[in-house]
Design an enzyme around this catalytic site. Structure first.
Site, short mmCIF file in Angstrom:
data_model
loop_
_atom_site.label_atom_id
_atom_site.label_comp_id
_atom_site.label_asym_id
_atom_site.label_seq_id
_atom_site.Cartn_x
_atom_site.Cartn_y
_atom_site.Cartn_z
N LYS A 222 0.83 -1.21 0.00
CA LYS A 222 0.00 0.00 0.00
C LYS A 222 0.86 1.25 0.00
CE LYS A 222 -2.40 3.31 2.48
NZ LYS A 222 -1.95 4.27 3.53
N PRO A 239 -3.66 2.45 -4.85
CA PRO A 239 -3.44 2.03 -3.46
C PRO A 239 -4.73 1.53 -2.80
CG PRO A 239 -2.47 4.19 -3.90
CD PRO A 239 -3.32 3.86 -5.06
N HIS A 243 -10.42 1.83 3.62
CA HIS A 243 -11.56 2.47 2.96
C HIS A 243 -11.78 1.89 1.57
CE1 HIS A 243 -12.04 5.54 6.05
NE2 HIS A 243 -10.74 5.76 6.00
#
Length: 282
Positions: A222, A239, A243
């Site tokens: 990430k 990424p 969320h």
């Protein structure tokens, strides 16, 4: 001060989008930005309507010369790119993504300094935006160069790798970095002694840069994708944090159609991230 008007450009949205931690709205409509050792004040001169779907074209005043704006700040804000063309790629049938694009349509992908982005996204691990900002501010205040603005106020640039390589891990922990201090110190030392060449990343394609970044101490997939997107401007990088993962599970159970978006999925990722972060509060 110079005055400029741009479509698809909203500093309030960019400042809250989680890609940059030294762009802040100091007062309503007034923004302060530090990038490396440069300082900029920006005034929103538009009549704002903070509603989803509002026209994202805005007028701003920038506290710099025309030459500095064209040479540094225009590339930094990616102002030559046609973000409207990216938005037009989203089909009508994808109502979720069209809503996200409408809600955060003033976001652009900043072209940030590679070193600063590596450090700030090492700090971002298991962290939230207010706390990341605080950590970055402490790091700059303690180890950055002094930057004096036009009114004589003091600000602090971002400390380079040589400076941070000379700082102990305990001293870095005093900047509220916690376990991330060891990652930053090791990365700084690797850059300072030449075992990690930042310039080499600029000549890599996305896949190569991502793999090379993931070989660095403390950088996972990430963070590597964030660095690729926000510093190396590989806008195909997408990424995936908590969320985004929740959105993919809810809205795209068969996977996000990255191949449909002509190598610019990272821009759409930012619209989605911003939409998820703030739409629920409305």
């Amino acid at each position: 001060m110079i005055v400029k008007t741009f479509a698809d450009f909203d500093l309030k949205q960019i400042a809250a989008s989680g890609q940059c931690f030294r762009l802040e709205e100091a007062a309503p409509g007034r923004f302060n930005l530090l990038a490396s050792d440069r300082y900029l004040e920006i005034l929103d001169m538009s009549a704002r309507q903070d509603i989803p779907g509002a026209e994202p074209s805005r007028t701003y005043g920038f506290s710099c010369t025309e030459q500095e704006f064209e040479e540094f700040w225009s590339p930094y804000f990616d102002l030559s790119a046609d973000y409207g063309a990216v938005k037009r790629l989203v089909p009508e049938r994808d109502r979720y993504l069209r809503n996200a694009v409408s809600f955060g349509g003033g976001i652009r992908i900043l072209r940030q300094d590679l070193w600063e982005t590596m450090v700030t996204f090492l700090i971002s691990q298991q962290n939230n935006i207010p706390r990341i900002r605080r950590c970055v501010r402490l790091l700059c205040e303690n180890y950055g160069n002094t930057v004096i603005d036009l009114s004589g106020q003091t600000h602090y640039g971002f400390p380079g790798p040589d400076k941070l390589a000379s700082v102990s891990e305990d001293e870095l922990r005093n900047c509220s970095l916690g376990y991330r201090a060891k990652y930053i110190r090791k990365t700084a030392r690797d850059v300072s002694d030449g075992s990690l060449c930042l310039e080499a990343f600029r000549h890599m394609d996305y896949a190569t840069a991502r793999e090379a970044l993931m070989s660095c101490y403390g950088i996972g997939i990430k963070v590597a994708d964030c660095i690729c997107l926000f510093a190396l401007h590989h806008i195909e990088a997408f990424p995936i944090d908590t969320h985004i993962r929740q959105v993919l599970e809810r809205e795209y159970p068969k996977g996000f159609p990255v191949s449909d978006y002509n190598g610019c999925a990272g821009i759409l990722q930012q619209y989605i991230f911003y939409y998820e972060l703030f739409h629920s509060a409305i």
